[in-house]
Design a protein around this motif. Structure first.
Motif, short mmCIF file in Angstrom:
data_model
loop_
_atom_site.label_atom_id
_atom_site.label_comp_id
_atom_site.label_asym_id
_atom_site.label_seq_id
_atom_site.Cartn_x
_atom_site.Cartn_y
_atom_site.Cartn_z
N PRO A 196 0.82 -1.22 0.00
CA PRO A 196 0.00 0.00 0.00
C PRO A 196 0.85 1.27 0.00
CG PRO A 196 -0.91 -1.60 1.53
CD PRO A 196 0.40 -2.15 1.08
N ASP A 197 0.31 2.31 -0.62
CA ASP A 197 1.01 3.60 -0.70
C ASP A 197 1.35 4.11 0.70
OD1 ASP A 197 0.63 3.45 -3.41
OD2 ASP A 197 -0.99 4.93 -3.49
N GLY A 198 2.52 4.73 0.79
CA GLY A 198 2.93 5.37 2.03
C GLY A 198 3.78 4.51 2.94
N LEU A 199 3.88 3.22 2.66
CA LEU A 199 4.60 2.34 3.57
C LEU A 199 6.10 2.28 3.29
CD1 LEU A 199 2.05 -0.57 3.90
CD2 LEU A 199 2.67 1.11 5.64
N TYR A 200 6.52 2.61 2.08
CA TYR A 200 7.94 2.70 1.74
C TYR A 200 8.15 4.00 0.99
CZ TYR A 200 12.50 1.69 -0.39
OH TYR A 200 13.82 1.74 -0.80
N ASN A 201 8.84 4.93 1.63
CA ASN A 201 9.10 6.24 1.06
C ASN A 201 10.60 6.45 0.96
OD1 ASN A 201 6.16 7.53 1.53
ND2 ASN A 201 6.75 6.40 3.37
N VAL A 202 11.04 7.16 -0.08
CA VAL A 202 12.47 7.41 -0.28
C VAL A 202 12.70 8.91 -0.38
CG1 VAL A 202 14.52 6.85 -1.62
CG2 VAL A 202 12.61 5.23 -1.56
N VAL A 203 13.55 9.42 0.52
CA VAL A 203 13.90 10.84 0.52
C VAL A 203 15.42 10.95 0.39
CG1 VAL A 203 11.87 11.70 1.73
CG2 VAL A 203 13.78 10.81 3.05
N GLN A 204 15.89 11.48 -0.72
CA GLN A 204 17.31 11.55 -0.98
C GLN A 204 17.88 12.85 -0.43
OE1 GLN A 204 14.65 10.10 -3.12
NE2 GLN A 204 15.48 11.37 -4.76
N GLY A 205 19.12 12.81 0.02
CA GLY A 205 19.72 14.03 0.50
C GLY A 205 21.02 13.79 1.24
N PHE A 206 21.48 14.86 1.88
CA PHE A 206 22.75 14.84 2.58
C PHE A 206 22.49 14.77 4.09
CE2 PHE A 206 23.37 16.72 -1.54
CZ PHE A 206 24.58 16.19 -1.98
N ALA A 207 23.47 15.24 4.87
CA ALA A 207 23.35 15.14 6.32
C ALA A 207 22.13 15.88 6.87
CB ALA A 207 24.62 15.66 6.98
N ASP A 208 21.78 17.02 6.26
CA ASP A 208 20.62 17.77 6.74
C ASP A 208 19.34 16.96 6.64
OD1 ASP A 208 22.16 19.93 7.39
OD2 ASP A 208 21.64 21.12 5.63
N THR A 209 19.22 16.17 5.58
CA THR A 209 18.03 15.32 5.42
C THR A 209 18.00 14.27 6.52
OG1 THR A 209 18.21 15.64 3.03
CG2 THR A 209 16.74 13.89 3.80
N GLY A 210 19.15 13.67 6.80
CA GLY A 210 19.22 12.69 7.88
C GLY A 210 18.91 13.29 9.23
N ARG A 211 19.39 14.52 9.47
CA ARG A 211 19.09 15.18 10.75
C ARG A 211 17.61 15.46 10.89
NH1 ARG A 211 24.43 17.44 10.19
NH2 ARG A 211 23.69 19.06 8.77
N ALA A 212 16.95 15.83 9.79
CA ALA A 212 15.51 16.08 9.84
C ALA A 212 14.75 14.80 10.20
CB ALA A 212 15.02 16.64 8.51
N MET A 213 15.23 13.67 9.72
CA MET A 213 14.60 12.40 10.05
C MET A 213 14.82 12.05 11.52
SD MET A 213 15.79 10.41 6.59
CE MET A 213 15.07 8.81 6.94
N THR A 214 16.05 12.21 11.97
CA THR A 214 16.39 11.86 13.34
C THR A 214 15.63 12.71 14.35
OG1 THR A 214 18.59 11.20 12.60
CG2 THR A 214 18.31 11.58 14.95
N ALA A 215 15.38 13.97 13.99
CA ALA A 215 14.70 14.89 14.91
C ALA A 215 13.18 14.81 14.85
CB ALA A 215 15.14 16.33 14.60
N HIS A 216 12.62 14.17 13.84
CA HIS A 216 11.17 14.23 13.63
C HIS A 216 10.42 13.48 14.72
CE1 HIS A 216 7.29 14.18 11.68
NE2 HIS A 216 7.76 14.96 10.72
N GLN A 217 9.44 14.16 15.30
CA GLN A 217 8.65 13.57 16.38
C GLN A 217 7.86 12.35 15.93
OE1 GLN A 217 8.32 14.29 19.59
NE2 GLN A 217 9.26 16.29 19.89
N GLY A 218 7.53 12.29 14.65
CA GLY A 218 6.70 11.19 14.17
C GLY A 218 7.45 9.92 13.86
N ILE A 219 8.76 9.93 13.98
CA ILE A 219 9.56 8.74 13.72
C ILE A 219 9.90 8.07 15.04
CG2 ILE A 219 11.84 7.95 12.94
CD1 ILE A 219 11.60 9.89 10.62
N ALA A 220 9.63 6.78 15.14
CA ALA A 220 9.81 6.04 16.39
C ALA A 220 11.17 5.38 16.51
CB ALA A 220 8.71 4.97 16.51
N LYS A 221 11.82 5.13 15.38
CA LYS A 221 13.07 4.39 15.41
C LYS A 221 13.93 4.77 14.21
CE LYS A 221 15.26 0.26 14.05
NZ LYS A 221 15.54 -0.69 15.11
N VAL A 222 15.24 4.84 14.43
CA VAL A 222 16.19 5.11 13.36
C VAL A 222 17.16 3.92 13.26
CG1 VAL A 222 18.01 6.61 12.47
CG2 VAL A 222 16.08 7.60 13.71
#
Length: 487
Positions: A196-222
């Motif tokens: 189903p849509d939304g279950l595998y998403n790909v966001v390309q980028g550098f360290a800033d993209t990774g930091r945004a993921m690590t800091a996001h409240q909606g992400i439970a695990k890295v």
């Protein structure tokens, strides 16, 4: 495909980054641009997390058997496209085409198949308390973030997404900026397999993209695969929101060869542990400890075979060693080679850039062997991530174990001996997450994989991975009523 544009993949759709920014993905064999890649910012990460959260709530209600069927179908589709994926992986990473069908595509398919197979068998526990009982449930964490390394991009995307999806989570994946293409292509496989849509998403980028993921409240695990410095930053960032973290980081692994080893097999292992994938493997046994009584013969056979290795175009089926990932990384590896020469290590072969003829535009270096090394040399202490082997000698088992463990890392180790008792004894004493006996760099999907000390936290693969993508809920059930002290 030269210069084509590759978008983000969010909520089942290809889309531009909100900023409109892009970056170039470079072919390390030629220096030419393979593709322009959409650069995800914090707002794009947020879009992906919101889509993942919506999809995950429904996905978690699917049975394990239903989720497993999707993953097994994805494995089948990946195998059907083996030539396409292998070629793309070789172009992006520089790794030879004789490696990528098995080490990347089949490895990824086996991962999808394995976790698809065990999805229906994820279960909790039961305990009888006489007047009551309890049971436990294995529940998904929610939205998981995967941050990949550039050396095995397809394999890593599968190693992170398959257990996450099998256990009812959603995945937002950031491939390494140097090798984003197959993680994006994997999105097509999941879509065609019925994910189903939304279950595998790909966001390309550098360290800033990774930091945004690590800091996001909606992400439970890295889940990170990368170098130790990045791991420390991810762990610090995840602590702000108390995210769960698993990390597979760098290594400076020992390969210990005793005098009774099968010498030809040991030479093969040393080559695989240093020159496969141009040496760009975190588990590589770059500290090769050889019993002093067999050093001369070991080096003789090793040198003869190493000098026959064919460098060249990664798409040539005869090529055994391709280019390093980038010109910048090539310069770093060459600097370590110079440090080895200056430290007094004896150069057995290699030690230079390979730039003749067709190799001139690529990031090629010669497979390199240093002998006469000691434990304090820079090439022995630091992770190089290139085809540079350091050979050291030993005379005593206890001493070589002590020296092998004298490192901040603890990802992997290898032991070559015909003595079964010694093999088990030394394997038990080595400080590493994985120890190979009479082989090296074999990572079956059924076997847990990960490091200790500075090489990471948690485990990937095998049933052990389920532990790191689920949380245990305990349910207590009273059978005889509440015995209340206030009646």
């Amino acid at each position: 495909m030269q210069g084509e544009y590759r978008q983000l993949f969010i909520d089942g759709q290809w889309c531009d980054a909100e900023s409109g920014e892009t970056f170039d993905d470079i072919n390390p064999a030629t220096g030419e641009t393979l593709a322009r890649i959409a650069l995800a910012g914090a707002s794009d990460v947020d879009r992906a997390v919101q889509a993942a959260a919506r999809a995950q709530r429904e996905w978690a209600r699917w049975t394990g058997a239903e989720r497993g069927r999707v993953l097994r179908r994805a494995a089948q589709l990946l195998r059907e496209r083996v030539d396409e994926f292998a070629r793309l992986e070789s172009l992006d990473t520089g790794r030879p085409i004789q490696e990528t069908p098995e080490a990347d595509v089949e490895s990824g398919a086996e991962c999808l198949e394995y976790f698809g197979g065990i999805a229906a068998g994820i279960e909790g526990e039961y305990g009888d308390l006489s007047r009551a009982f309890y049971y436990t449930r294995r529940e998904p964490l929610g939205v998981c973030a995967g941050i990949g390394a550039w050396n095995y991009p397809l394999q890593i995307a599968c190693w992170k997404s398959a257990p996450a999806l099998a256990t009812g989570n959603a995945m937002v994946f950031k491939p390494a900026e140097l090798t984003p293409l197959t993680a994006l292509k994997l999105a097509e496989v999941f879509r065609d397999a019925g994910l189903p849509d939304g279950l595998y998403n790909v966001v390309q980028g550098f360290a800033d993209t990774g930091r945004a993921m690590t800091a996001h409240q909606g992400i439970a695990k890295v889940s990170l695969t990368g170098e130790a410095g990045t791991g420390k930053k991810v762990m610090a960032g995840a602590a702000e929101t108390l995210k769960q973290v698993t990390m597979e980081l760098g290594g400076k692994s020992p390969l210990v060869i005793f005098a009774d080893a099968d010498l030809d097999e040991a030479v093969s292992a040393a080559m695989m542990a240093n020159f496969y994938s141009q040496g760009e493997i975190c588990t590589n046994g770059t500290r090769v400890f050889v019993d002093a009584s067999i050093e001369e013969e070991f080096l003789k056979r090793l040198k003869a075979r190493t000098r026959k290795l064919k460098l060249g175009d990664p798409l040539d089926p005869e090529t055994q060693v391709g280019p390093l990932i980038s010109k910048e990384h090539m310069e770093l590896v060459l600097s370590y080679m110079e440090a080895g020469k200056e430290s007094g290590a004896r150069l057995v072969c290699g030690g230079e850039r390979a730039s003749d003829g067709d190799l001139a535009e690529g990031a090629y270096v010669q497979p390199t062997i240093f002998a006469g090394c000691d434990d304090d040399m820079k090439i022995v202490r630091e992770e190089i991530f290139g085809p540079v082997m350091s050979v050291l000698t030993f005379t005593d088992e206890a001493d070589v174990v002590r020296r092998a463990n004298d490192t901040e890392y603890g990802l992997a180790a290898g032991v070559f001996t015909r003595d079964l008792a010694r093999a088990h004894r030394v394997a038990g004493e080595l400080q590493a997450g994985v120890v190979w006996v009479n082989n090296y760099n074999v990572t079956p999907i059924e076997m847990p994989f990960g490091g200790v000390k500075g090489s990471g936290l948690g485990r990937e693969n095998g049933h052990a991975a389920i532990e790191f993508y689920t949380q245990r809920k305990s349910v207590y059930v009273e059978l005889q009523g509440v015995d209340c002290a206030y009646d």
